[in-house]
Design a protein around this motif. Structure first.
Motif, PDB file in Angstrom:
ATOM      1  N   ALA A 165       3.940  10.436  -6.436  1.00 54.75           N
ATOM      2  CA  ALA A 165       4.998  10.842  -7.356  1.00 54.75           C
ATOM      3  C   ALA A 165       4.428  11.352  -8.666  1.00 54.75           C
ATOM      4  O   ALA A 165       5.010  12.178  -9.349  1.00 54.75           O
ATOM      5  N   LEU A 166       3.241  10.832  -9.065  1.00 52.84           N
ATOM      6  CA  LEU A 166       2.630  11.202 -10.336  1.00 52.84           C
ATOM      7  C   LEU A 166       2.025  12.609 -10.309  1.00 52.84           C
ATOM      8  O   LEU A 166       1.896  13.249 -11.335  1.00 52.84           O
ATOM      9  N   GLU A 167       1.623  13.024  -9.083  1.00 55.01           N
ATOM     10  CA  GLU A 167       0.961  14.352  -9.018  1.00 55.01           C
ATOM     11  C   GLU A 167       1.910  15.514  -9.263  1.00 55.01           C
ATOM     12  O   GLU A 167       3.074  15.447  -8.882  1.00 55.01           O
ATOM     13  N   ILE A 205       0.838  -1.205   0.000  1.00 50.01           N
ATOM     14  CA  ILE A 205       0.000   0.000   0.000  1.00 50.01           C
ATOM     15  C   ILE A 205       0.866   1.245   0.000  1.00 50.01           C
ATOM     16  O   ILE A 205       0.657   2.185  -0.779  1.00 50.01           O
ATOM     17  N   ALA A 206       1.912   1.215   0.843  1.00 51.14           N
ATOM     18  CA  ALA A 206       2.806   2.371   0.924  1.00 51.14           C
ATOM     19  C   ALA A 206       3.424   2.652  -0.434  1.00 51.14           C
ATOM     20  O   ALA A 206       3.545   3.801  -0.873  1.00 51.14           O
ATOM     21  N   GLU A 207       3.785   1.568  -1.129  1.00 47.25           N
ATOM     22  CA  GLU A 207       4.389   1.745  -2.443  1.00 47.25           C
ATOM     23  C   GLU A 207       3.407   2.376  -3.424  1.00 47.25           C
ATOM     24  O   GLU A 207       3.742   3.271  -4.201  1.00 47.25           O
ATOM     25  N   ILE A 208       2.146   1.886  -3.381  1.00 46.92           N
ATOM     26  CA  ILE A 208       1.129   2.419  -4.297  1.00 46.92           C
ATOM     27  C   ILE A 208       0.881   3.894  -4.026  1.00 46.92           C
ATOM     28  O   ILE A 208       0.882   4.734  -4.926  1.00 46.92           O
ATOM     29  N   VAL A 209       0.725   4.189  -2.686  1.00 50.13           N
ATOM     30  CA  VAL A 209       0.476   5.589  -2.303  1.00 50.13           C
ATOM     31  C   VAL A 209       1.650   6.463  -2.744  1.00 50.13           C
ATOM     32  O   VAL A 209       1.487   7.544  -3.323  1.00 50.13           O
ATOM     33  N   GLY A 210       2.865   5.917  -2.489  1.00 46.48           N
ATOM     34  CA  GLY A 210       4.077   6.650  -2.875  1.00 46.48           C
ATOM     35  C   GLY A 210       4.115   6.905  -4.380  1.00 46.48           C
ATOM     36  O   GLY A 210       4.425   8.018  -4.843  1.00 46.48           O
ATOM     37  N   GLY A 211       3.752   5.856  -5.144  1.00 41.64           N
ATOM     38  CA  GLY A 211       3.755   5.944  -6.609  1.00 41.64           C
ATOM     39  C   GLY A 211       2.761   6.993  -7.088  1.00 41.64           C
ATOM     40  O   GLY A 211       3.070   7.820  -7.952  1.00 41.64           O
ATOM     41  N   ALA A 212       1.547   6.972  -6.462  1.00 35.03           N
ATOM     42  CA  ALA A 212       0.497   7.920  -6.849  1.00 35.03           C
ATOM     43  C   ALA A 212       0.939   9.350  -6.548  1.00 35.03           C
ATOM     44  O   ALA A 212       0.730  10.272  -7.340  1.00 35.03           O
TER      45      ALA A 212
END
Lengths: 288, 92
Positions: free
Chosen positions: A286-288, A277-284
Motif C-alpha cells: 500500500a505504501l508503494e 505476514i499477509a498484513e505486513i506485505v499488504g501494508g508495504a
C-alpha cells in the motif's frame, strides 16, 4: 491469538489429567500384583480343606449337619454382595451390582424373602439410594482383606442359617480369572455344596481323632468362612485389575486428545503467523 | 499326595492358614496341640486326621525348633507328609 491461548490452556489441563491417570494406573498395577499374590497364597489352604471334606463326607453323615441342611422349600434367603469402596474402575461395581440385582429379582420373583448384606461403599450407596434395607453394611474392608474380615461378614449368616432364619445364603463377588477377566459370579454358600472327593492319595485308612462326624462338624464352618475369604480376596484383585484397565484407557484417551489438540493449536498458530505476514506485505504494498 | 521328597528320618510339613503358607519344609518330629492333648508325630506315623485345639505347634527339623501358635483347625498325616490347617497360625 485468543483461540491459541484457549487451546494452550486445554492442552495443559489434559496433560495434567494424563499425569494423574497414569500414576493411578501404576499404583493399581502394583496393588494388583500384591492382591494376585494373596489370591495364590490362599489356594493351598482352600484346596486341602476341600479335599479333606470331600473325603470325610458321606451321604449318611451329611444329613446330620445344620450347615448342610437342604431345606424343602426356600422361603428366606440372604445375599452377600461384595463391591469395592472406591470407584474409577470402569464397570466393575456396576457389573457386580447388576448381578446382585438380578439375583434379588430372581429370588423375589419366586416368592423368597431376601435379606441383603453388602460390603463396599459402592454397593452400599447404590442400594441405599434404591431404598433397600440392608441387613449388614460393611465399608471398612481395605485392600488387604483378612480372614477376620470374612468371619465378620459370614458368621451372622451362618448363625442365621443354623437357626433356620435363612434357607439359603448366596455370595455375589468378582471371580478373578485374570486381570482382564473378572466376571461377577454368584456362589451358593449355604447349604454347603460339598466338594467332590478328588480321590487324590487313593483310599487311605485314616485314624480319626476324634470321629469323622466331630471333625466335620468343626471344619465345615472353616470351609464356609474360607469361601467368603476367597471371594473377598478375588474381588479385591479384580477391582485393581479393572482399575488398571480403566486408568490405562483414560491415559490412552488423554494422549489421543492431546495429539488432536496440539495439532489444532499448531494450525491456529500458523494461520495467525500467515495472516500477520499477509498484513505486513499488504501494508508495504500500500505504501508503494 | 506326592511322595515325600525328604531324606531318611525326615517328614515333609506344611502349615497353612487361609491367608498364606506359614511354613513349608522338613521336620524330624512334630508336636501338635491336638483337641485332647499334645500329639507327637515321628516318621512312619499311621495316616491320621486330628482336630487341633489351641496352643503351640513345635516343629523340630534337626537344626532348630520352630514354634507356631495355632488355634483350631486340623492336622493330617499321610505318607510322612504332615499338613496343618488352622484359621489362625502364626510364627511364635
Amino acid at each position: 491469538m485468543a483461540k491459541a491461548r484457549e487451546l494452550k490452556g486445554r492442552i495443559r489441563s489434559v496433560q495434567n489429567t494424563r499425569k494423574i491417570t497414569r500414576t493411578m494406573e501404576m499404583v493399581a498395577t502394583s496393588k494388583l500384583k500384591r492382591a494376585q499374590d494373596r489370591v495364590a497364597a490362599a489356594r493351598p489352604y482352600a484346596e486341602r480343606l476341600g479335599e479333606v471334606i470331600g473325603r470325610l463326607l458321606t451321604p449318611e453323615l451329611a444329613a446330620r449337619y445344620p450347615l448342610l441342611r437342604q431345606p424343602a422349600a426356600v422361603r428366606r434367603a440372604a445375599v452377600l454382595l461384595l463391591t469395592s469402596n472406591r470407584g474409577l474402575s470402569g464397570a466393575f461395581n456396576a457389573n457386580l451390582i447388576r448381578e446382585g440385582r438380578n439375583l434379588l429379582r430372581d429370588l423375589r420373583g419366586r416368592g423368597v424373602e431376601v435379606e441383603l448384606h453388602v460390603s463396599g461403599k459402592k454397593g452400599i450407596s447404590f442400594f441405599r439410594y434404591q431404598g433397600e434395607t440392608l441387613g449388614n453394611a460393611v465399608s471398612d474392608i481395605g485392600d488387604r482383606p483378612s480372614a477376620e474380615d470374612a468371619e465378620r461378614l459370614v458368621n451372622s449368616l451362618m448363625d442365621g442359617f443354623v437357626a433356620g432364619d435363612f434357607d439359603a445364603v448366596y455370595v455375589v463377588y468378582a471371580k478373578f480369572n485374570s486381570a482382564l477377566s473378572t466376571p461377577p459370579t454368584t456362589l451358593q454358600l449355604l447349604p454347603v455344596q460339598a466338594p467332590e472327593d478328588t480321590g487324590r492319595g487313593g483310599e487311605v485308612d485314616y485314624v480319626l481323632e476324634p470321629g469323622a462326624d466331630e471333625i466335620l462338624g468343626r471344619i465345615l464352618p472353616l470351609y464356609v468362612r474360607n469361601g467368603v475369604y476367597r471371594a473377598l480376596v478375588e474381588t479385591t484383585a479384580g477391582f485393581y485389575g479393572a482399575q488398571r484397565t480403566a486408568m490405562k484407557n483414560a491415559t490412552d484417551n488423554a494422549g489421543d486428545m492431546l495429539n488432536a489438540l496440539t495439532r489444532t493449536y499448531n494450525r491456529v498458530r500458523q494461520a495467525a503467523i500467515t495472516q500477520e505476514i499477509a498484513e505486513i506485505v499488504g501494508g508495504a504494498a500500500a505504501l508503494e | 499326595m506326592a511322595a515325600p521328597a525328604a531324606g531318611a528320618g525326615a517328614m515333609r510339613v506344611s502349615v497353612l492358614s487361609p491367608e498364606q503358607t506359614v511354613y513349608e519344609g522338613d521336620a524330624t518330629s512334630v508336636v501338635a496341640p491336638a483337641w485332647n492333648g499334645q500329639l507327637g508325630i515321628l516318621r512312619g506315623h499311621a495316616p491320621l486326621m486330628a482336630l487341633l485345639g489351641e496352643g503351640v505347634l513345635r516343629i523340630e527339623n534337626g537344626r532348630e525348633t520352630l514354634r507356631f501358635q495355632v488355634s483350631g483347625g486340623f492336622l493330617q498325616v499321610v505318607d510322612n507328609v504332615i499338613t496343618v490347617l488352622s484359621e489362625r497360625a502364626t510364627a511364635a
